[in-house]
Write an enzyme that holds these catalytic residues in place. Structure first.
Site, PDB file in Angstrom:
ATOM      1  N   HIS A  91       6.671  -0.325  -4.244  1.00  0.00           N
ATOM      2  CA  HIS A  91       5.246  -0.571  -3.994  1.00  0.00           C
ATOM      3  C   HIS A  91       4.418  -0.288  -5.241  1.00  0.00           C
ATOM      4  CE1 HIS A  91       1.359   0.774  -1.854  1.00  0.00           C
ATOM      5  NE2 HIS A  91       1.489  -0.512  -1.584  1.00  0.00           N
TER       6      HIS A  91
ATOM      7  N   HIS B 105      -5.125  -2.477  -7.533  1.00  0.00           N
ATOM      8  CA  HIS B 105      -5.200  -2.346  -6.081  1.00  0.00           C
ATOM      9  C   HIS B 105      -6.616  -2.245  -5.555  1.00  0.00           C
ATOM     10  CE1 HIS B 105      -5.306  -0.099  -2.258  1.00  0.00           C
ATOM     11  NE2 HIS B 105      -4.277  -0.847  -1.960  1.00  0.00           N
TER      12      HIS B 105
END
Length: 306
Positions: free
Chosen positions: A43, A85
């Protein structure tokens, strides 16, 4: 969970078996389904040990033996796609020091050249000082050079109208829409159903994933435009995983078994869950029968499910 030293992680990776992914010679979806272990997806790269969404995190995941990495894509003020992100640059860069008068430091309010000035590594430790927010082009080239595979998330598409087309354009320019990549090295996902639909409409050959936990009754509608249902582990149950794979479509015809629900490409829907960072959580979702686990700590998860 405390991060182990990077040197120890690199050493641990030596001799580690690489987990095959859909599309590789022995990593077709059917083969993956038969495999007892879920796919482990790093991730934002190996983000427990290196600054997330940077090339350093991609490289560390590679050294640790992980083929699949996940990232997040957003768009700058001047139309460049970058890998970050949050919709604000404040948490993972030194933007507050470099541009103190530009609060709330939204990605969409900065040009690519301005973002390229930012340090995206020091917040994780002095050893990462100087790491940059990569453009999507830079990121794709690094993943390709490492012979890795990419789970690409279109982040907050509601902030960036048309970002699906932009993403596909960059993927095409960098060689990621050829047969080899499309067949097994790329998945595009989003929390936005309309965004996933837009990708599927423009490139129906691409594998797509929906981030979330749709109601079981709605799964057939999602299966029309996606191949994966990727819920948070906090919302996941064994019953839900079974429901994704269960027969759908009303009463069973006489003398014939109903078929399991299939995704946009005619194969059973897959379930990848996120973000599982500890051994107990990994063992829990593995027992549910998930196809993949997205994690900041890929080594911890790999050890737990091996």
């Amino acid at each position: 969970m405390h991060a182990r030293p990077v040197a120890a992680l690199a050493a641990t990776a030596l001799g580690t078996a690489v987990f095959l992914a859909p599309g590789s010679a022995s990593g077709t979806p059917e083969a993956a389904a038969r495999h007892a272990e879920p796919l482990v997806i790093a991730h934002r790269g190996a983000s427990a040990y290196a600054p997330e969404n940077t090339l350093a995190a991609v490289d560390l995941a590679d050294r640790m033996g992980f083929v699949w990495v996940e990232n997040d894509v957003q768009r700058t003020k001047d139309g460049e796609l970058v890998v970050v992100h949050d919709d604000s640059l404040a948490r993972t860069t030194d933007v507050e020091q470099v541009f103190p008068d530009r609060a709330p430091w939204k990605v969409k309010d900065f040009t690519a050249a301005e973002i390229a000035r930012l340090d995206a590594g020091s917040w994780r430790g002095s050893e990462w000082a100087g790491a940059r927010v990569p453009t999507l082009k830079q990121y794709l080239n690094r993943v390709d050079a490492n012979n890795q595979k990419l789970l690409l998330e279109i982040k907050k598409p509601e902030l960036y109208p048309g970002i699906e087309q932009d993403t596909l354009r960059v993927l095409g320019e960098e060689g990621w829409l050829d047969r080899r990549h499309v067949a097994g090295r790329l998945v595009i996902q989003s929390f936005g159903a309309d965004s996933v639909k837009a990708v599927h409409r423009q490139r129906p050959d691409l594998t797509t994933g929906f981030l979330g936990t749709p109601a079981v009754a709605d799964l057939p509608a999602y299966a029309a435009f996606t191949d994966q249902i990727n819920p948070s582990h906090t919302s996941l149950t064994a019953e839900y995983v079974a429901a994704v794979r269960a027969p759908h479509g009303g009463a069973r015809p006489s003398g014939r078994a109903r078929r399991a629900l299939k995704g946009a490409h005619g194969k059973p829907l897959r379930v990848n869950t996120w973000t599982v960072n500890d051994a107990a959580g990994a063992a829990r979702v593995d027992a549910f029968g998930v196809d993949g686990i997205i994690t900041n700590n890929p080594d911890v998860v790999r050890d737990a499910v091996s």
